[in-house]
Design a protein around this motif. Structure first.
Motif, PDB file in Angstrom:
ATOM      1  N   PRO A 285       0.825  -1.218   0.000  1.00  0.00           N
ATOM      2  CA  PRO A 285       0.000   0.000   0.000  1.00  0.00           C
ATOM      3  C   PRO A 285       0.850   1.254   0.000  1.00  0.00           C
ATOM      4  O   PRO A 285       1.992   1.258   0.475  1.00  0.00           O
ATOM      5  CB  PRO A 285      -0.806  -0.130   1.302  1.00  0.00           C
ATOM      6  CG  PRO A 285      -0.008  -1.047   2.161  1.00  0.00           C
ATOM      7  CD  PRO A 285       0.709  -1.986   1.240  1.00  0.00           C
ATOM      8  N   GLU A 286       0.283   2.328  -0.549  1.00  0.00           N
ATOM      9  CA  GLU A 286       0.992   3.602  -0.587  1.00  0.00           C
ATOM     10  C   GLU A 286       1.082   4.197   0.813  1.00  0.00           C
ATOM     11  O   GLU A 286       0.282   3.880   1.701  1.00  0.00           O
ATOM     12  CB  GLU A 286       0.282   4.577  -1.526  1.00  0.00           C
ATOM     13  CG  GLU A 286       0.348   4.181  -2.988  1.00  0.00           C
ATOM     14  CD  GLU A 286      -0.245   5.237  -3.894  1.00  0.00           C
ATOM     15  OE1 GLU A 286      -0.543   6.351  -3.400  1.00  0.00           O
ATOM     16  OE2 GLU A 286      -0.406   4.967  -5.098  1.00  0.00           O
ATOM     17  N   SER A 287       2.048   5.099   0.974  1.00  0.00           N
ATOM     18  CA  SER A 287       2.298   5.675   2.292  1.00  0.00           C
ATOM     19  C   SER A 287       1.527   6.963   2.548  1.00  0.00           C
ATOM     20  O   SER A 287       1.432   7.415   3.674  1.00  0.00           O
ATOM     21  CB  SER A 287       3.796   5.953   2.463  1.00  0.00           C
ATOM     22  OG  SER A 287       4.259   6.832   1.442  1.00  0.00           O
TER      23      SER A 287
ATOM     24  N   GLN B  48      -1.392   9.816   3.107  1.00  0.00           N
ATOM     25  CA  GLN B  48      -2.618   9.820   3.904  1.00  0.00           C
ATOM     26  C   GLN B  48      -3.828   9.574   3.014  1.00  0.00           C
ATOM     27  O   GLN B  48      -3.989  10.195   1.957  1.00  0.00           O
ATOM     28  CB  GLN B  48      -2.764  11.148   4.637  1.00  0.00           C
ATOM     29  CG  GLN B  48      -3.964  11.204   5.581  1.00  0.00           C
ATOM     30  CD  GLN B  48      -4.018  12.504   6.372  1.00  0.00           C
ATOM     31  OE1 GLN B  48      -3.165  13.367   6.212  1.00  0.00           O
ATOM     32  NE2 GLN B  48      -5.019  12.624   7.230  1.00  0.00           N
TER      33      GLN B  48
ATOM     34  N   ARG C  78      -4.397   6.954   1.275  1.00  0.00           N
ATOM     35  CA  ARG C  78      -4.050   6.199   0.073  1.00  0.00           C
ATOM     36  C   ARG C  78      -3.792   4.723   0.369  1.00  0.00           C
ATOM     37  O   ARG C  78      -3.222   4.016  -0.450  1.00  0.00           O
ATOM     38  CB  ARG C  78      -2.797   6.813  -0.560  1.00  0.00           C
ATOM     39  CG  ARG C  78      -2.890   8.278  -0.903  1.00  0.00           C
ATOM     40  CD  ARG C  78      -3.681   8.510  -2.157  1.00  0.00           C
ATOM     41  NE  ARG C  78      -2.992   8.032  -3.328  1.00  0.00           N
ATOM     42  CZ  ARG C  78      -3.498   8.093  -4.569  1.00  0.00           C
ATOM     43  NH1 ARG C  78      -4.705   8.592  -4.752  1.00  0.00           N
ATOM     44  NH2 ARG C  78      -2.819   7.644  -5.602  1.00  0.00           N
ATOM     45  N   ALA C  79      -4.203   4.246   1.492  1.00  0.00           N
ATOM     46  CA  ALA C  79      -3.907   2.870   1.881  1.00  0.00           C
ATOM     47  C   ALA C  79      -4.596   1.841   0.996  1.00  0.00           C
ATOM     48  O   ALA C  79      -4.179   0.689   0.941  1.00  0.00           O
ATOM     49  CB  ALA C  79      -4.295   2.637   3.342  1.00  0.00           C
ATOM     50  N   CYS C  80      -5.679   2.249   0.309  1.00  0.00           N
ATOM     51  CA  CYS C  80      -6.372   1.297  -0.564  1.00  0.00           C
ATOM     52  C   CYS C  80      -5.687   1.138  -1.906  1.00  0.00           C
ATOM     53  O   CYS C  80      -6.034   0.259  -2.691  1.00  0.00           O
ATOM     54  CB  CYS C  80      -7.820   1.728  -0.777  1.00  0.00           C
ATOM     55  SG  CYS C  80      -7.989   3.272  -1.709  1.00  0.00           S
TER      56      CYS C  80
ATOM     57  N   GLY D 274      -1.844   0.974  -4.126  1.00  0.00           N
ATOM     58  CA  GLY D 274      -0.474   0.555  -3.879  1.00  0.00           C
ATOM     59  C   GLY D 274       0.242   0.153  -5.146  1.00  0.00           C
ATOM     60  O   GLY D 274      -0.217   0.412  -6.256  1.00  0.00           O
TER      61      GLY D 274
ATOM     62  N   ARG E 270      -6.131  -2.255  -4.097  1.00  0.00           N
ATOM     63  CA  ARG E 270      -6.009  -3.587  -3.519  1.00  0.00           C
ATOM     64  C   ARG E 270      -7.006  -4.554  -4.157  1.00  0.00           C
ATOM     65  O   ARG E 270      -6.676  -5.721  -4.416  1.00  0.00           O
ATOM     66  CB  ARG E 270      -6.217  -3.533  -2.004  1.00  0.00           C
ATOM     67  CG  ARG E 270      -6.015  -4.874  -1.316  1.00  0.00           C
ATOM     68  CD  ARG E 270      -6.380  -4.835   0.152  1.00  0.00           C
ATOM     69  NE  ARG E 270      -6.082  -6.116   0.778  1.00  0.00           N
ATOM     70  CZ  ARG E 270      -4.946  -6.404   1.397  1.00  0.00           C
ATOM     71  NH1 ARG E 270      -3.995  -5.496   1.480  1.00  0.00           N
ATOM     72  NH2 ARG E 270      -4.748  -7.595   1.929  1.00  0.00           N
TER      73      ARG E 270
ATOM     74  N   ARG F  89       3.434  -1.442   4.822  1.00  0.00           N
ATOM     75  CA  ARG F  89       3.309  -0.095   4.265  1.00  0.00           C
ATOM     76  C   ARG F  89       4.476   0.759   4.706  1.00  0.00           C
ATOM     77  O   ARG F  89       4.865   0.757   5.872  1.00  0.00           O
ATOM     78  CB  ARG F  89       2.005   0.526   4.759  1.00  0.00           C
ATOM     79  CG  ARG F  89       1.673   1.866   4.134  1.00  0.00           C
ATOM     80  CD  ARG F  89       0.396   2.424   4.751  1.00  0.00           C
ATOM     81  NE  ARG F  89      -0.048   3.619   4.050  1.00  0.00           N
ATOM     82  CZ  ARG F  89      -1.006   4.417   4.506  1.00  0.00           C
ATOM     83  NH1 ARG F  89      -1.604   4.132   5.653  1.00  0.00           N
ATOM     84  NH2 ARG F  89      -1.353   5.491   3.818  1.00  0.00           N
TER      85      ARG F  89
END
Length: 329
Positions: free
Chosen positions: A249-251, A253, A255-257, A259, A300, A319
């Motif tokens: 996943p991206e780092s 804010q 953007r966790a969904c 990657g 994801r 992450r």
């Protein structure tokens, strides 16, 4: 011509030719890529012509059927990138008429971002990526109509619903006669095909047919089945419970969904799977000196769909988080 000019215009000129020609023989296109590179003073690595065709197909510009030895240009499509902060990409045919419309729109009302391809040594340059920045998604339908393209809300997400499940194909004849002298078997330890004298074990095989075309077959319980090379490799990976995919996943804010999808280079994605991954960003995968292909801006859900359809268990990597001083750890 200078090297810089070659790098920025080579792919665009080839795409224009493909768009106006509409279809042809895949073998002739491979020869054309290499001949054109020689005319432009570009030195291509071995198989760079095939690699160019593969990437152009993944980017959605053309469709290729190697078994039928045919290519055809894809229809022009304007599609949103998933969770990409108001960016859409134009793919498919890029005729003179479409290019003229793009220039007119860029001069008058459209926010156009042109990203040239920066090839590595020995690569054939790809066409520029054309990105359109928008605030209201409703304007994309009007933009597509003006350009003469079809609007697709998000091609990457739609393609995940069409991904075929990796499985052996129809029953096929085993190697025999003179073709047995060209027999090779995929060896997991070496991650490549190696010459063998016998076909008495289950696994993935290939050999030259009577017309010297290379045939790829998977053997299961003593029966041979037709299969595409890429799919066959994933069937072998599944049989040996070996993973070749990872997602991080991206780092940023929120953007966790999203990657980066990493795929081992010895296990290239089948054509439709790779197009789904590539159209998440509009760019081909990066490789560099690593032994993986890295696809950016992949949700994801898309990564999981690609992995599941290829009988892979997607590994989620930790992450990356920002540390003091602006560095990443």
């Amino acid at each position: 011509m200078t090297g810089l000019l070659n790098s920025t215009e080579f792919g665009g000129i080839l795409l224009r030719w493909l768009s106006e020609s509409r279809s042809g023989k895949a073998s002739a296109l491979r020869d054309g890529v290499r001949n054109q590179a020689q005319a432009w003073g570009l030195e291509l690595a071995e198989y760079a012509d095939w690699d160019w065709m593969r990437k152009v197909a993944a980017l959605g510009f053309i469709d290729v059927d190697l078994r039928a030895d045919r290519w055809s240009v894809a229809p022009p499509v304007l599609t949103r990138l998933p969770h990409a902060d108001g960016l859409a990409v134009l793919t498919g045919a890029r005729t003179a008429r479409i290019s003229t419309r793009v220039e007119e729109a860029a001069q008058e009302w459209m926010e156009l971002i042109t990203v040239p391809h920066r090839p590595e040594a020995g690569e054939a340059p790809l066409p520029d990526t054309l990105l359109f920045q928008y605030e209201d998604p409703r304007i994309l339908r009007e933009a597509a109509e003006f350009l003469g393209a079809r609007y697709v809300p998000c091609a990457a997400l739609q393609l995940t619903e069409l991904l075929p499940q990796a499985a052996p194909g129809p029953e096929s004849a085993p190697p025999g006669g003179s073709t047995a002298d060209t027999l090779e078997k995929y060896e997991m330890r070496r991650q490549r095909f190696v010459p063998v004298a016998r076909d008495d074990e289950d696994g993935l095989y290939r050999w030259r047919g009577a017309d010297y075309a290379r045939l790829t077959r998977v053997r299961r319980d003593g029966v041979f089945h037709a299969v595409e090379r890429e799919t066959g490799i994933y069937l072998e990976l599944a049989r040996h419970r070996t993973g070749a995919m990872r997602w991080r996943p991206e780092s940023g804010q929120g953007r966790a969904c999203l990657g980066r999808l990493f795929v081992d280079r010895y296990a290239p994605l089948p054509a439709l799977h790779e197009r789904a991954a590539v159209l998440c960003s509009g760019f081909p995968p990066s490789t560099g000196e690593t032994q993986t292909r890295a696809y950016d801006n992949v949700p994801r859900a898309v990564a999981e769909a690609i992995a599941a359809s290829l009988q892979q268990n997607l590994e989620t990597m930790p992450r990356r988080v920002a540390a003091t001083g602006g560095r990443i750890k």
